[in-house]
Enzyme design. Sequence first.
Site, PDB file in Angstrom:
ATOM      1  N   VAL A 108      -3.148 -22.673   6.472  1.00  0.00           N
ATOM      2  CA  VAL A 108      -3.594 -23.324   7.719  1.00  0.00           C
ATOM      3  C   VAL A 108      -2.361 -23.737   8.509  1.00  0.00           C
ATOM      4  O   VAL A 108      -1.443 -24.359   7.972  1.00  0.00           O
ATOM      5  CB  VAL A 108      -4.448 -24.583   7.446  1.00  0.00           C
ATOM      6  CG1 VAL A 108      -5.020 -25.131   8.751  1.00  0.00           C
ATOM      7  CG2 VAL A 108      -5.568 -24.298   6.464  1.00  0.00           C
TER       8      VAL A 108
ATOM      9  N   ARG B  71       0.852  -1.204   0.000  1.00  0.00           N
ATOM     10  CA  ARG B  71       0.000   0.000   0.000  1.00  0.00           C
ATOM     11  C   ARG B  71       0.877   1.240   0.000  1.00  0.00           C
ATOM     12  O   ARG B  71       0.617   2.189  -0.710  1.00  0.00           O
ATOM     13  CB  ARG B  71      -0.876  -0.001   1.269  1.00  0.00           C
ATOM     14  CG  ARG B  71      -2.172  -0.725   1.091  1.00  0.00           C
ATOM     15  CD  ARG B  71      -3.136  -0.303   2.204  1.00  0.00           C
ATOM     16  NE  ARG B  71      -3.922  -1.443   2.631  1.00  0.00           N
ATOM     17  CZ  ARG B  71      -3.625  -2.217   3.672  1.00  0.00           C
ATOM     18  NH1 ARG B  71      -2.565  -1.979   4.405  1.00  0.00           N
ATOM     19  NH2 ARG B  71      -4.387  -3.222   3.987  1.00  0.00           N
TER      20      ARG B  71
ATOM     21  N   ILE C  45       3.374 -25.021  10.293  1.00  0.00           N
ATOM     22  CA  ILE C  45       3.242 -26.491  10.405  1.00  0.00           C
ATOM     23  C   ILE C  45       2.932 -27.062   9.021  1.00  0.00           C
ATOM     24  O   ILE C  45       1.964 -26.638   8.393  1.00  0.00           O
ATOM     25  CB  ILE C  45       2.075 -26.905  11.332  1.00  0.00           C
ATOM     26  CG1 ILE C  45       2.098 -26.124  12.636  1.00  0.00           C
ATOM     27  CG2 ILE C  45       2.075 -28.403  11.585  1.00  0.00           C
ATOM     28  CD1 ILE C  45       0.855 -26.348  13.504  1.00  0.00           C
TER      29      ILE C  45
ATOM     30  N   LYS D 138     -10.263 -22.274   8.264  1.00  0.00           N
ATOM     31  CA  LYS D 138      -9.213 -23.300   8.221  1.00  0.00           C
ATOM     32  C   LYS D 138      -9.829 -24.701   8.262  1.00  0.00           C
ATOM     33  O   LYS D 138      -9.355 -25.617   7.583  1.00  0.00           O
ATOM     34  CB  LYS D 138      -8.251 -23.099   9.389  1.00  0.00           C
ATOM     35  CG  LYS D 138      -7.436 -21.808   9.236  1.00  0.00           C
ATOM     36  CD  LYS D 138      -6.763 -21.455  10.541  1.00  0.00           C
ATOM     37  CE  LYS D 138      -5.863 -20.247  10.415  1.00  0.00           C
ATOM     38  NZ  LYS D 138      -5.390 -19.780  11.733  1.00  0.00           N
TER      39      LYS D 138
ATOM     40  N   GLU E 118       0.164 -23.837   1.366  1.00  0.00           N
ATOM     41  CA  GLU E 118       0.573 -24.493   2.619  1.00  0.00           C
ATOM     42  C   GLU E 118       0.393 -23.574   3.836  1.00  0.00           C
ATOM     43  O   GLU E 118      -0.008 -24.019   4.920  1.00  0.00           O
ATOM     44  CB  GLU E 118       2.040 -24.930   2.515  1.00  0.00           C
ATOM     45  CG  GLU E 118       2.578 -25.647   3.712  1.00  0.00           C
ATOM     46  CD  GLU E 118       1.861 -26.963   4.001  1.00  0.00           C
ATOM     47  OE1 GLU E 118       1.988 -27.886   3.202  1.00  0.00           O
ATOM     48  OE2 GLU E 118       1.156 -27.040   5.025  1.00  0.00           O
TER      49      GLU E 118
END
Length: 435
Positions: A140, A53, A144, A213, A137
Site C-alpha cells: 500500500v 517468465r 510511503i 489497499k 510495506e
Amino acid sequence: MVPERDDTSRTLRVGMLGAGTVGAAVIRLLSSHREEIELRSGCSLEVTRVAVRDPDKDRYLPLDPARLGSSPEEVVAAGDVDIVCELMGGEEPARTLILDAFDRGKPVVTANKELLANSGRELFDAADAKAVDLYFEASVGGGIPLIRPLKESLTGERLRRFIGIVNGTTNFILTRMSEDGLSFDDALAQAQQLGYAEADPTADVEGFDAAAKCAILASIAFNARVSAPDVYREGIAAVSAEDISYAERLGYTVKLLAIAELEDDSIAARVHPAMIPSAHPLAAVREAFNAVFLEGPHIGQVMLYGPGAGGDATATAVVGDLVTVARHVLSGSRGVGCTCFLERGMRPMDDMEGQYYLLLNVEDRPGVLSEIAAVFGDNGVSIRSMWQEGAGEEAQLVFITHRAREGAFQKTVRGLEELPPVREVRSILRVEGEE
Ligand SMILES: NC(=O)c1ccc[n+]([C@@H]2O[C@H](COP(=O)([O-])OP(=O)(O)OC[C@H]3O[C@@H](n4cnc5c(N)ncnc54)[C@H](OP(=O)(O)O)[C@@H]3O)[C@@H](O)[C@H]2O)c1
C-alpha cells in the site's frame, strides 16, 4: 554456485520471484546500497536466485545472468535461499509459492496487495503457524511508509478513521480533468500514454486496486480482518468534467477516496469518488501521488504523503522489509505478526451517514422544485443548498444535502428517478472531509 549458509554468517540469501518494475529496482538497490545496508543493519543481503517468465530477456541487472531462471518453485525450494521476495503480482501462483515458503520455514516479503486483500487470513495464519515473518510495506502506498507506522509506531493510538488517496492512476486522471478540463476518456488516454495506467485500466478505474489497499489498511488500523469484498466500491468512470467544474465552483475537489471508520465496534470501509473541501490537505495531493490521512483521539490528525508507485520508490519499501526480516532471522526473532486479533462486524453501506451532491436534468416549469423538494422531505433528507443552472431544455438543478443516511439518500434518488419532471439523475457524489 553459492555455498550453503553457515549459522555464523551475517549474509542472508534472497530468492526473488519476479524482476519486473519493482523486482529489478530491488536488485539494483541491494547492489548499489550494499555497503550502507551492511553498516546500518549489521547484515548483508545477497540475491542468489531470481525467477522470471523470460530469463533470456536483457534486464541490465547487476547480477550474474546464471542466477536467473524460469521456475519460481525452484527458487522457493532452493537451499541457498533464506528469504523469499515475491514481486510477481497476481493471486496464483504467488499464493501457493508463499505458502510453500512458509512450509519450509522461510520468511516472505511481498508487495502483492491483491493477494493480501483476498487471502490475507490464510497467509498470516500460515506464517504464524511456522513463526516466520510476512512483511508487506510496499503493498500500500508504494514508497510511503504506511504499514509499519500503522502496525508498530501507532500501537499507542486507537485510530478512529482514515481517509486516503491510495491509487495514483485515478488521482492522475482526476488531476488532469480538474486542471486541464479534460474529459475522463481523454485523461485516461493521457495516463496510458505516460505509463500511469495499464492497457486494461479496470483495476484502477473501477476502484478494485483502491479497495484491496483499503482492506489491508483497515485490517491493520482496526485490528480485525477486512477483505477486499467487504469494502464498498465505486470507481471514477462516471465522474464527468461537469461534476468537477461544479465541485470547483462550490469550493471542492473531486478525489477517489478510500475511507474506513470504526463506530460502535464495527467497521465501515468504502472506496468511491467524493468531493472534499479544496482546503483539505488531501485536496492538495495531485498527479500520481498518494496520501493517507489518519485520525485518532491522541494524534489528532496525521497525514502520510508520497509516491504511491514506481519501481525505485516501491523498491525502497521492499528493501526496508528485507533488512528487517534479515535481522530477525539472524537474531532468531520475529517481527510483529498478524494484528487482526479482534472479531468486528462490517457496517452495511446503507447505515453510513454523509453529505451528498446531486445533479438533475429537469423540466423548467413552475412547481417542479416543490415536487422535487417533497421527495427529499418524504425520505428525511434535508437540503443544504440548491441552485438552478441553464433554462428550458438545458435546465439543471444542483443540490448539496445536509448529513443523511445513505439508505435514505438512495431512496430519495429512486424517488426522483420516477418523478416525471426529472429527466435524468445526472450524477451523485458524496461530500467528505467537512466535520
Ligand atoms: N509497479 C509499481 O509501481 C508497484 C507499486 C506497489 C506495488 N506493486 C506490486 O508489486 C508487484 C510487482 O509489480 P511490478 O510492477 O514489478 O510487476 P511486473 O513489472 O509485471 O513484474 C512481474 C515480474 O514477475 C515475473 N513473473 C510473473 N509471473 C511469473 C511466473 N509465473 N513465473 C516467473 N516469473 C513471473 C515477470 O517476468 P518477466 O519479466 O519475464 O515478464 C516479471 O519479472 C505486484 O504485486 C504489484 O501489485 C507494484
